[in-house]
Design an enzyme around this catalytic site. Structure first.
Site, mmCIF file in Angstrom:
data_model
loop_
_atom_site.group_PDB
_atom_site.id
_atom_site.type_symbol
_atom_site.label_atom_id
_atom_site.label_comp_id
_atom_site.label_asym_id
_atom_site.label_seq_id
_atom_site.Cartn_x
_atom_site.Cartn_y
_atom_site.Cartn_z
ATOM 1 C CE LYS A 116 -3.792 -2.097 2.667
ATOM 2 N NZ LYS A 116 -4.842 -2.054 1.621
ATOM 3 C CE LYS A 200 -27.119 -6.305 -0.603
ATOM 4 N NZ LYS A 200 -28.177 -6.490 0.429
#
EC number: 4.3.3.6
Length: 335
Positions: A116, A200
């Site tokens: 990262k 979603k």
């Protein structure tokens, strides 16, 4: 995917890549600094991350954890200085991992090694590229150096992954050169609820755009792109494909085999597991169980077998996201 659809996808992707490269050249002509560095072709980057589909990438902080991950069947590891849970508990400034630790991990295993960097920190990313990592995560887990601008990832030969909470965020990161997207979730909590919400939200907008495309309503796609500040070509390609044009992994709060299977069922191409494995008291069994559930997510009997491999009493201590202060939410970083 049918063979004809695959050819259409590649044609559209190639067209998009050329347009993005033209935009990069335009920025160079306008005087923006573009170092004369070796870059890999976008298709090479996309090809690499595509090979990770269906797998698990595990956060590790040392070679011993990396070996456990490889033996459990992980397709890759992500090297950090601290696991997300420990980053949250420690506070202060979170930076990229120690280069020596990254090199030790790389020499200890044979699977791809990622690391990262901070959002906007181009030189942390350049250091990671020089070290030779296979994938760079421009991550909200670390302390951002620029809240308003991400790294120009087209300038790197190493592929990047970025987090996103919504389709517009995902498309903006792809436009900047991300070869892979992941949900942000809320890292270090052991609570998968935010990752579920984010995937979603992405799926909802993709379904809507795909409906516009199937009905021939390209004007609605154009309006969506303008209202959400995303390139029209990317929105149109997403609408036509009915999915993101790059690999999309789930991340943030995945702590059990059932969590991993849930995210795959919701449409993720694979999963990142942060603190869920190595902040538990059964890391070896949990790592194997999560890999098994991710691979066979559509077979409930196998997911049950995977879930039996772990003990809830051994799970990491989770954090109730509702009790976090707004400034403690990592997902808010770098939109």
């Amino acid at each position: 995917m049918k063979l004809v659809d695959a050819y259409v996808f590649l044609e559209e992707l190639g067209s998009l890549l050329y347009k993005l490269l033209e935009q990069r050249d335009k920025l160079r002509e306008e005087g923006y600094p573009v170092p004369g560095r070796e870059v890999a072709t976008p298709l090479v980057k996309y090809g690499f991350v595509s090979m990770l589909k269906g797998g698990v990438i595990m956060d590790v902080t040392n070679p011993e954890q990396a070996i456990i991950a490889e033996e459990a069947g992980a397709v890759g590891v992500m090297v950090l200085d601290k696991l997300p849970y420990d980053v949250r508990m420690a506070g202060g400034v979170a930076r990229t991992a120690d280069v020596k630790v990254i090199e030790e991990v790389m020499s200890s295993i044979t699977i791809p090694v990622s690391a990262k960097c901070r959002i906007g920190h181009e030189f942390e990313a350049r250091v990671l590229e020089e070290v030779g990592v296979d994938l760079i995560d421009e991550s909200e887990v670390l302390t951002p150096v620029d809240e308003k601008a991400h790294i120009n990832k087209w300038l790197f030969k190493t592929p990047f992954v970025n987090g996103a909470r919504s389709l517009p965020e995902a498309l903006r990161r792809i436009y900047e050169g991300a070869s892979m997207i992941r949900t942000k979730g809320e890292p270090g909590t052991g609570n998968v609820a935010e990752a579920v919400k984010h995937i979603k939200i992405v799926n909802r907008d993709i379904y809507m755009l795909n409906g516009y495309y199937r009905n021939g309503d390209v004007e609605a796609i154009w309006v969506y792109s303008k209202e959400n500040r995303v390139p029209y070509e990317l929105a149109l390609l997403t609408a036509r494909l009915g999915r993101l044009p790059v690999v999309n992994f789930a991340a943030g709060g995945i702590a059990t085999p059932a969590d991993a299977a849930l995210m795959m069922w919701l449409g993720a191409d694979g999963v990142f597991v942060g603190s869920g494995i190595f902040k538990s008291n059964d890391p070896e069994a949990r790592a194997r169980g999560i890999v098994l559930a991710t691979t066979y997510w559509d077979d409930p009997e196998t997911v049950l077998e995977a879930q039996k491999m772990v003990s809830e009493k051994a799970s990491m201590l989770g954090i109730d996201i509702r009790r976090l202060k707004p400034e403690e939410l990592m997902q808010e970083r770098g939109v």
